[in-house]
Design a protein around this motif. Structure first.
Motif, PDB file in Angstrom:
ATOM      1  N   VAL A 100       0.844  -1.200   0.000  1.00  0.00           N
ATOM      2  CA  VAL A 100       0.000   0.000   0.000  1.00  0.00           C
ATOM      3  C   VAL A 100       0.876   1.245   0.000  1.00  0.00           C
ATOM      4  O   VAL A 100       1.946   1.273   0.614  1.00  0.00           O
ATOM      5  CB  VAL A 100      -0.922   0.001   1.244  1.00  0.00           C
ATOM      6  CG1 VAL A 100      -1.785   1.245   1.250  1.00  0.00           C
ATOM      7  CG2 VAL A 100      -1.767  -1.264   1.258  1.00  0.00           C
ATOM      8  N   SER A 101       0.443   2.287  -0.723  1.00  0.00           N
ATOM      9  CA  SER A 101       1.217   3.525  -0.799  1.00  0.00           C
ATOM     10  C   SER A 101       1.386   4.154   0.574  1.00  0.00           C
ATOM     11  O   SER A 101       0.522   4.072   1.434  1.00  0.00           O
ATOM     12  CB  SER A 101       0.502   4.514  -1.731  1.00  0.00           C
ATOM     13  OG  SER A 101       0.377   3.983  -3.018  1.00  0.00           O
ATOM     14  N   GLY A 102       2.515   4.851   0.762  1.00  0.00           N
ATOM     15  CA  GLY A 102       2.825   5.477   2.035  1.00  0.00           C
ATOM     16  C   GLY A 102       2.202   6.850   2.171  1.00  0.00           C
ATOM     17  O   GLY A 102       1.438   7.302   1.326  1.00  0.00           O
ATOM     18  N   LEU A 103       2.557   7.543   3.247  1.00  0.00           N
ATOM     19  CA  LEU A 103       1.982   8.857   3.525  1.00  0.00           C
ATOM     20  C   LEU A 103       2.411   9.899   2.508  1.00  0.00           C
ATOM     21  O   LEU A 103       1.718  10.887   2.290  1.00  0.00           O
ATOM     22  CB  LEU A 103       2.394   9.301   4.943  1.00  0.00           C
ATOM     23  CG  LEU A 103       1.832   8.447   6.094  1.00  0.00           C
ATOM     24  CD1 LEU A 103       2.403   8.945   7.416  1.00  0.00           C
ATOM     25  CD2 LEU A 103       0.311   8.498   6.117  1.00  0.00           C
ATOM     26  N   ASP A 104       3.584   9.672   1.843  1.00  0.00           N
ATOM     27  CA  ASP A 104       4.063  10.670   0.891  1.00  0.00           C
ATOM     28  C   ASP A 104       3.192  10.724  -0.360  1.00  0.00           C
ATOM     29  O   ASP A 104       3.354  11.583  -1.208  1.00  0.00           O
ATOM     30  CB  ASP A 104       5.516  10.385   0.501  1.00  0.00           C
ATOM     31  CG  ASP A 104       5.678   9.005  -0.131  1.00  0.00           C
ATOM     32  OD1 ASP A 104       4.777   8.183   0.026  1.00  0.00           O
ATOM     33  OD2 ASP A 104       6.740   8.780  -0.755  1.00  0.00           O
ATOM     34  N   SER A 105       2.220   9.805  -0.469  1.00  0.00           N
ATOM     35  CA  SER A 105       1.357   9.810  -1.644  1.00  0.00           C
ATOM     36  C   SER A 105       0.251  10.853  -1.522  1.00  0.00           C
ATOM     37  O   SER A 105      -0.605  10.955  -2.382  1.00  0.00           O
ATOM     38  CB  SER A 105       0.725   8.427  -1.848  1.00  0.00           C
ATOM     39  OG  SER A 105      -0.117   8.094  -0.763  1.00  0.00           O
ATOM     40  N   GLN A 106       0.237  11.638  -0.442  1.00  0.00           N
ATOM     41  CA  GLN A 106      -0.772  12.678  -0.255  1.00  0.00           C
ATOM     42  C   GLN A 106      -0.356  14.003  -0.879  1.00  0.00           C
ATOM     43  O   GLN A 106      -1.092  14.978  -0.841  1.00  0.00           O
ATOM     44  CB  GLN A 106      -1.044  12.887   1.241  1.00  0.00           C
ATOM     45  CG  GLN A 106      -1.495  11.639   1.965  1.00  0.00           C
ATOM     46  CD  GLN A 106      -2.768  11.060   1.354  1.00  0.00           C
ATOM     47  OE1 GLN A 106      -3.767  11.756   1.214  1.00  0.00           O
ATOM     48  NE2 GLN A 106      -2.726   9.787   0.998  1.00  0.00           N
ATOM     49  N   CYS A 107       0.836  14.046  -1.496  1.00  0.00           N
ATOM     50  CA  CYS A 107       1.318  15.261  -2.142  1.00  0.00           C
ATOM     51  C   CYS A 107       2.008  14.877  -3.444  1.00  0.00           C
ATOM     52  O   CYS A 107       2.142  13.696  -3.759  1.00  0.00           O
ATOM     53  CB  CYS A 107       2.281  16.013  -1.220  1.00  0.00           C
ATOM     54  SG  CYS A 107       3.624  14.963  -0.571  1.00  0.00           S
ATOM     55  N   LEU A 108       2.433  15.859  -4.210  1.00  0.00           N
ATOM     56  CA  LEU A 108       2.997  15.613  -5.537  1.00  0.00           C
ATOM     57  C   LEU A 108       4.486  15.335  -5.466  1.00  0.00           C
ATOM     58  O   LEU A 108       5.275  16.172  -5.038  1.00  0.00           O
ATOM     59  CB  LEU A 108       2.734  16.820  -6.445  1.00  0.00           C
ATOM     60  CG  LEU A 108       3.228  16.686  -7.880  1.00  0.00           C
ATOM     61  CD1 LEU A 108       2.477  15.570  -8.594  1.00  0.00           C
ATOM     62  CD2 LEU A 108       3.069  18.003  -8.628  1.00  0.00           C
ATOM     63  N   ILE A 151      -2.766  19.661   5.473  1.00  0.00           N
ATOM     64  CA  ILE A 151      -3.397  20.467   4.433  1.00  0.00           C
ATOM     65  C   ILE A 151      -3.320  19.810   3.058  1.00  0.00           C
ATOM     66  O   ILE A 151      -3.871  20.333   2.101  1.00  0.00           O
ATOM     67  CB  ILE A 151      -2.753  21.870   4.348  1.00  0.00           C
ATOM     68  CG1 ILE A 151      -1.295  21.759   3.830  1.00  0.00           C
ATOM     69  CG2 ILE A 151      -2.824  22.588   5.663  1.00  0.00           C
ATOM     70  CD1 ILE A 151      -0.684  23.107   3.492  1.00  0.00           C
ATOM     71  N   ALA A 152      -2.671  18.657   2.973  1.00  0.00           N
ATOM     72  CA  ALA A 152      -2.460  18.038   1.656  1.00  0.00           C
ATOM     73  C   ALA A 152      -3.757  17.600   1.004  1.00  0.00           C
ATOM     74  O   ALA A 152      -3.859  17.568  -0.214  1.00  0.00           O
ATOM     75  CB  ALA A 152      -1.524  16.841   1.781  1.00  0.00           C
ATOM     76  N   ASP A 153      -4.762  17.266   1.794  1.00  0.00           N
ATOM     77  CA  ASP A 153      -5.992  16.743   1.218  1.00  0.00           C
ATOM     78  C   ASP A 153      -7.042  17.802   0.961  1.00  0.00           C
ATOM     79  O   ASP A 153      -8.158  17.503   0.583  1.00  0.00           O
ATOM     80  CB  ASP A 153      -6.592  15.667   2.140  1.00  0.00           C
ATOM     81  CG  ASP A 153      -5.825  14.379   2.024  1.00  0.00           C
ATOM     82  OD1 ASP A 153      -5.881  13.602   2.980  1.00  0.00           O
ATOM     83  OD2 ASP A 153      -5.164  14.157   0.996  1.00  0.00           O
ATOM     84  N   ARG A 163      -2.216   9.722  -3.998  1.00  0.00           N
ATOM     85  CA  ARG A 163      -3.468   9.099  -3.562  1.00  0.00           C
ATOM     86  C   ARG A 163      -4.263  10.035  -2.648  1.00  0.00           C
ATOM     87  O   ARG A 163      -5.027   9.595  -1.795  1.00  0.00           O
ATOM     88  CB  ARG A 163      -3.179   7.773  -2.838  1.00  0.00           C
ATOM     89  CG  ARG A 163      -2.576   6.691  -3.720  1.00  0.00           C
ATOM     90  CD  ARG A 163      -3.527   6.285  -4.834  1.00  0.00           C
ATOM     91  NE  ARG A 163      -2.972   5.219  -5.664  1.00  0.00           N
ATOM     92  CZ  ARG A 163      -2.270   5.414  -6.772  1.00  0.00           C
ATOM     93  NH1 ARG A 163      -2.016   6.655  -7.177  1.00  0.00           N
ATOM     94  NH2 ARG A 163      -1.825   4.397  -7.479  1.00  0.00           N
ATOM     95  N   GLY A 164      -4.078  11.328  -2.850  1.00  0.00           N
ATOM     96  CA  GLY A 164      -4.803  12.319  -2.066  1.00  0.00           C
ATOM     97  C   GLY A 164      -6.245  12.467  -2.532  1.00  0.00           C
ATOM     98  O   GLY A 164      -6.731  11.712  -3.369  1.00  0.00           O
TER      99      GLY A 164
END
Length: 493
Positions: free
Chosen positions: A279-287, A370-372, A295-296
């Motif tokens: 599964v993608s990590g937390l860094d997938s919430q930004c570009l 704030i990423a989402d 995945r944001g």
């Protein structure tokens, strides 16, 4: 006589268990075939079109074409092995597996291959003809026996296998040398045992080198018989080694160009892995990079249009369906980058705008929490000066809204405007450029029916888009032998 791959036999045998009518067909996206006998039908999906093919009475239906945009179904008397193929963006070709197999199961009652000579090399007599031999078995008497042309068949369940009446007056009939399908199971050419793929196989690094119909793959570093732009130095992370099946462009599964001049490319039969990808990590919430792992939850385009849900086909019909691309994160209507674009995008809910890029905050400037939040950043207006030969922006859409073809690619249009031949023109990605001193920046398009167009750019000293000149970049290539005919979508129907 060619021998098709064991996977065809496996799929054919499996179809009776799976119960899906499409399991009896081999699917190829983006292909149109030229055929003499065809019938048009209006259907809602591919399964309805397959039903029309099964019920066809005007001819023996070997394949069908389905167009997603028009929901148009064409049943066909020929498949890709029997005629010429063309690239067609919105079309899917389904070919009956039984007609692609060139081997027999058991005594070959259901053999539907195209072998037309006996084991002694004597040409077969057509089943419908009465010279030199008056046949007992004819298409009229045995309509379900596949007695077409002069192909070898076994209408009487002869224990010696398929046969035919011969064209030799001294020999009424003879058996045909059709190989057993079981022989191919031992020689699949699919590399070491246990190879598998996850998702759509974009990370597949196995050594399979044959297509699902048994064709040998063309080496990636070779431009014959098919020229292409998938070169290792342009796609260093795609592992384009030898002639191994790969998926460098986000297709449904790994594929390759074939060594058959009449078949440009075909999918490979790579089994799916039993384990699931991480599964993608937390860094997938930004570009990060091009945002293929993003995945944001941003669901607004950079011009403020709301995104269309990926599992919906209104207002825009499309092929990026979550069920077909399970690892692309196509959830809700969130911005994603399933096809390797320069950044995440989505189809819009505006019927006049098919798709647009999204503005995703980069990871190095994203603060926790704030990423989402759906954001809309102002889009920098790009422009060009003079004829635009110095333009180095990232616009990649033409005046009519078509996506640009990558300069290093030879599909769907062959050309000589490559980064190697124009090293100072900055022919990166699929960005609009003017390498040949034309009136303004332009590009080859990804529409098979439109070779090139000027780009949707303004001059820096002009706020109104000037009309595109009539000069053609393609005019400078007329004597090079690299011409691609433009064709209307229905000109060969």
């Amino acid at each position: 006589m060619g021998i098709s791959k064991a996977a065809f036999l496996f799929l054919f045998l499996l179809s009776s268990v799976k119960g899906d009518i499409l399991d009896d067909y081999s699917r190829t996206d983006g292909v149109w075939i030229l055929t003499r006998k065809k019938q048009f039908y209006e259907t809602n999906d591919e399964k309805e079109c397959a039903d029309k093919c099964e019920a066809e009475r005007n001819f023996t239906c070997r394949a069908f074409l389905f167009t997603r945009k028009k929901l148009q179904c064409l049943t066909l008397a020929e498949n890709a092995k029997m005629t010429v193929t063309f690239a067609s963006t919105d079309t899917v070709l389904y070919e009956k597996i039984i007609y692609l197999m060139q081997c027999k199961r058991g005594i070959g009652i259901d053999y539907r291959g195209t072998e037309a000579k006996t084991q002694r090399g004597i040409p077969c007599q057509k089943w419908a003809e009465k010279i030199p031999h008056k046949p007992n078995y004819t298409p009229e008497k045995h309509p379900n026996a596949g007695l077409e042309e002069n192909y070898c068949r076994n209408p009487d369940a002869d224990e010696n296998g398929p046969w035919c009446y011969t064209t030799d007056p001294a020999m009424r009939f003879d058996y045909c040398a059709i190989p057993e399908c079981e022989d191919q199971v031992m020689h699949t050419g699919e590399g070491p045992q246990g190879e598998c793929m996850q998702c759509n196989g974009e990370d597949y690094r196995g050594e399979a080198s044959k297509t699902e119909s048994g064709l040998e793959c063309q080496h990636w570093d070779v431009q014959e018989p098919h020229m292409h732009g998938f070169i290792l130095k342009h796609y260093p992370e795609k592992d384009l080694k030898m002639n191994y099946c790969r998926n460098p462009d986000g297709e449904l599964r790994p594929w390759c160009f074939t060594t058959n001049p009449n078949k440009r490319w075909e999918y490979c039969n790579i089994p799916r892995c039993a384990t699931h990808p991480p599964v993608s990590g937390l860094d997938s919430q930004c570009l990060s990079g091009r945002g293929e792992d993003y995945r944001g939850r941003i669901a607004i385009t950079e011009s403020g249009n709301a995104c269309q849900h990926w599992n919906m086909q209104f207002p825009h019909k499309h092929g990026w369906v979550p069920d077909r691309y399970p690892c692309k994160g196509l959830e809700e209507n969130y911005c994603r980058n399933p096809d390797g674009e320069k950044k995440p995008w989505c189809y819009t809910t505006n019927s006049n705008i098919r798709w647009e890029y999204c503005t995703i905050p980069p990871c190095d400037r994203t603060e926790e929490g704030i990423a989402d939040v759906p954001v809309q950043a102002p889009l920098t207006e790009e422009c060009y000066r003079g004829k635009g030969q110095s333009y180095r922006g990232t616009a990649s859409v033409t005046l009519s809204g078509k996506k640009c073809q990558a300069w290093s690619s030879m599909f769907p249009h062959r050309h000589i405007k490559t980064p190697e031949k124009f090293p100072d023109a900055d022919l990166r990605e699929n960005y609009c450029r003017n390498p040949d001193g034309d009136s303004s920046p332009w590009c080859f398009t990804t529409d098979p029916n439109t070779v090139w167009e000027y780009c949707n750019l303004k001059r820096c000293d002009d706020h109104a888009q000037e009309p595109a000149p009539n000069a053609s970049p393609g005019m400078m290539e007329q004597n090079t032998g690299w011409t691609t005919p433009t064709t209307s979508g229905n000109s060969w129907l």
